[in-house]
Design a protein around this motif. Sequence first.
Motif, short mmCIF file in Angstrom:
data_model
loop_
_atom_site.label_atom_id
_atom_site.label_comp_id
_atom_site.label_asym_id
_atom_site.label_seq_id
_atom_site.Cartn_x
_atom_site.Cartn_y
_atom_site.Cartn_z
N GLU A 1 -4.44 -2.96 -4.25
CA GLU A 1 -4.25 -1.77 -3.42
C GLU A 1 -5.28 -0.69 -3.72
N MET A 2 -6.02 -0.82 -4.81
CA MET A 2 -7.09 0.13 -5.15
C MET A 2 -8.15 0.19 -4.06
N LEU A 3 -8.24 -0.88 -3.25
CA LEU A 3 -9.26 -0.92 -2.20
C LEU A 3 -9.09 0.18 -1.17
N MET A 4 -7.88 0.71 -1.03
CA MET A 4 -7.65 1.80 -0.09
C MET A 4 -8.47 3.03 -0.45
N LEU A 5 -8.79 3.17 -1.73
CA LEU A 5 -9.47 4.37 -2.23
C LEU A 5 -10.97 4.27 -2.12
N ASN A 6 -11.47 3.19 -1.48
CA ASN A 6 -12.91 2.98 -1.31
C ASN A 6 -13.65 2.99 -2.65
N VAL A 7 -13.09 2.30 -3.62
CA VAL A 7 -13.74 2.16 -4.91
C VAL A 7 -15.05 1.40 -4.74
N SER B 1 -14.24 -5.95 -11.90
CA SER B 1 -12.85 -6.02 -12.34
C SER B 1 -12.14 -7.27 -11.83
N GLY B 2 -12.71 -7.90 -10.79
CA GLY B 2 -12.08 -9.08 -10.23
C GLY B 2 -11.05 -8.80 -9.17
N ILE B 3 -10.99 -7.54 -8.64
CA ILE B 3 -10.05 -7.18 -7.59
C ILE B 3 -10.53 -7.75 -6.25
N LYS B 4 -9.65 -8.44 -5.54
CA LYS B 4 -10.02 -9.05 -4.27
C LYS B 4 -9.43 -8.27 -3.10
N ASN B 5 -10.13 -8.32 -1.98
CA ASN B 5 -9.71 -7.59 -0.79
C ASN B 5 -8.55 -8.32 -0.11
N PRO B 6 -7.36 -7.66 0.01
CA PRO B 6 -6.23 -8.32 0.65
C PRO B 6 -6.10 -7.99 2.13
N GLU B 7 -6.99 -7.14 2.67
CA GLU B 7 -6.85 -6.64 4.05
C GLU B 7 -7.14 -7.75 5.06
N GLU C 1 4.46 -11.31 -3.53
CA GLU C 1 3.33 -10.38 -3.69
C GLU C 1 3.81 -8.94 -3.81
N ILE C 2 4.85 -8.59 -3.04
CA ILE C 2 5.39 -7.23 -3.11
C ILE C 2 5.99 -6.95 -4.48
N LYS C 3 6.77 -7.92 -5.00
CA LYS C 3 7.38 -7.74 -6.32
C LYS C 3 6.31 -7.67 -7.41
N LYS C 4 5.30 -8.52 -7.30
CA LYS C 4 4.22 -8.52 -8.28
C LYS C 4 3.52 -7.17 -8.32
N SER C 5 3.21 -6.63 -7.14
CA SER C 5 2.58 -5.32 -7.07
C SER C 5 3.52 -4.23 -7.59
N SER C 6 4.82 -4.36 -7.28
CA SER C 6 5.80 -3.34 -7.68
C SER C 6 5.88 -3.20 -9.20
N TYR C 7 5.85 -4.33 -9.92
CA TYR C 7 5.89 -4.27 -11.37
C TYR C 7 4.68 -3.51 -11.92
N LYS C 8 3.51 -3.83 -11.39
CA LYS C 8 2.30 -3.15 -11.83
C LYS C 8 2.35 -1.66 -11.50
N ILE C 9 2.82 -1.35 -10.31
CA ILE C 9 2.91 0.05 -9.89
C ILE C 9 3.87 0.82 -10.79
N PHE C 10 4.99 0.19 -11.14
CA PHE C 10 5.97 0.85 -12.00
C PHE C 10 5.38 1.16 -13.37
N PHE C 11 4.73 0.19 -13.99
CA PHE C 11 4.16 0.42 -15.32
C PHE C 11 3.04 1.46 -15.28
N GLN D 1 0.82 -1.20 0.00
CA GLN D 1 0.00 0.00 0.00
C GLN D 1 0.86 1.26 0.00
N THR D 2 2.00 1.19 0.69
CA THR D 2 2.92 2.32 0.69
C THR D 2 3.47 2.57 -0.71
N LEU D 3 3.93 1.50 -1.37
CA LEU D 3 4.47 1.62 -2.73
C LEU D 3 3.41 2.12 -3.71
N PHE D 4 2.16 1.70 -3.52
CA PHE D 4 1.08 2.07 -4.42
C PHE D 4 0.92 3.59 -4.51
N ILE D 5 1.22 4.28 -3.43
CA ILE D 5 1.09 5.74 -3.43
C ILE D 5 2.44 6.43 -3.62
#
Length: 564
Positions: free
Chosen positions: A532-538, A546-552, A468-478, A320-324
């Motif tokens: 990490e989009m879940l932080m934004l209360n989508v 979209s198929g996004i699952k809650n990781p909290e 999971e961190i690396k997977k998210s990092s690649y998406k965040i970078f792109f 979540q930190t990297l996402f922002i």
Amino acid sequence: MFAILSNFLNSKSKKISSAAITIAIFGLISRLLGLLRDRILAGQFGAGQTLDIYYAAFKIPDLLYGFLIAGSVAAAFIPVFHEYLVKDKKEAWKLASLTLNFLFLGLVVFSAILIIFSPQLIYLVVPGFNPAAKALTVYMSRLMFLSTFFLGLSSLFSALLQAFSRFLITSLAPIFYNLGIIFGILFLAPRFGVAGLAYGVIIGAAAHFLIQLPVLHKIGFKWQLIFDIADPGIKKIAKLWVPTLSLVALQLNSLVITSIASTLSVGSISIFNLADNLRWVPIGIIGVAFSTAAFPAMNLAYAQGRNDLFLKRFSLAVRQTLFIAVPAAFLIFALRVQIVRLILGIGQFGWQDTRLTAAALGIFAFGIFTATLLPLFTRAFFTFRNTKKPAVINVASMLINIALSFIFMFFMSKIPPLNQFLGNLLRLGDLNINVLILPLAVVIAGTINLAWHWIDLKKEIGDFGIFEIKKSSYKIFFASIAAIIFTYAGLYFFSLFFDTRTGLGLLFQTAGAAFLGVSAYLLSAFALKMEEMLMLNVPSTLLNWSGIKNPEPEPMGESLDDQY
């Protein structure tokens, strides 16, 4: 009305993300007030000796704050306090009073020592200052010890409140701190001169202290005048606290940087600090928010023997930190000149100051994501009572930073063509760019620091959700690449319609480009199905589609309020 306000201030955060968002929102307000503070300072004094004195005067009081308090209060106190709280509430409150009393005594003793030796210490901090400037810096520094006293006690209050997930009130305190400083700049400095700036800092620190008292009383804390150096809880806190003294390395590093900057051109201290303050906006909002919110939750999970929950909460907080943080760093780099012009480019703050500060901010941007993660990794070590490892890493990183600063300064002074090449590369022409070696050293040392923490944390606890961190990092970078492309396109597009030589035109250009960049990032994140989009209360319908699952993981810290 009073009851409603009291209940609002006493509100409790249920999840790490909601706590982090609460801290981030009020952190944003505090940082915006901080930017307003810097804007007023820059406009009234410019990047000159007066502002250099103001920033230099903070260094010795900050050294005391880093030595006794900084992050060490929460890091050493909260784990032991939680251990006591789950067993005996009465003993836990006794421990809180003991800690407060010893902290009070330490602040009095060390403040007295440093006040006495301020002239000698200031000489080391700013060797490049003339005698009159050094004398004024000593006077200002002595005044500011009173603010350190208030902030020191207030930090323990914040740690207590955070242990009960009362993040709202602890997030409001820095806002009142900045309001006090702004009051000093606007109303006290015109009457008392530069000393009025110090008076404002003291007023702000007192407000930081006082606003937390009502909620502290509401959660059940009652102060006791007791001293017992043999108390087992105090011994545990001391054992954890001693290695966290490495956090003072940050203040020592700042002292050395200030010392080097004082030997460069006039205004170098101001330029470095103004750019550093801008860099700390995302770090303070994102990194501090998530590390502060996650620490009590991770610590409680560990205290309950639930290591799996601890690892889930840590991994989620990192992602979540990297996402922002990552897109924020990209956007700040792209908009660095516009940011500095909008925030600082008024009054006595000239175009040369703007260009150098923007260049320093651009360099700092490359280290923003590492700086936002460092508090989280450090507190992960603190959670399982290993405070020695971060101590070693932080001290080593400080030495690396200092060594790099001197090495870069040597090359810049001995190889004039290098100075000219870098000046042309940064489009700064014939300006004196020596001050830029300081943020460059900070970024390199910070990157080494985070890499070191990562490697040793993996050795300590094994896999902490690295895949999971690396997977998210690649998406965040792109997604961030898409953001910066649209940001640069927005800068060009809006420059065709707005006169960027005016403040209003520049604001519209910057806001429009930032809006395009943020929109591109969020759309890319949504398309990449980033959890990490879940932080934004989508809205849940969009997430289900979209198929996004809650990781909290489960709500944090509920057991405390269930029991007490």
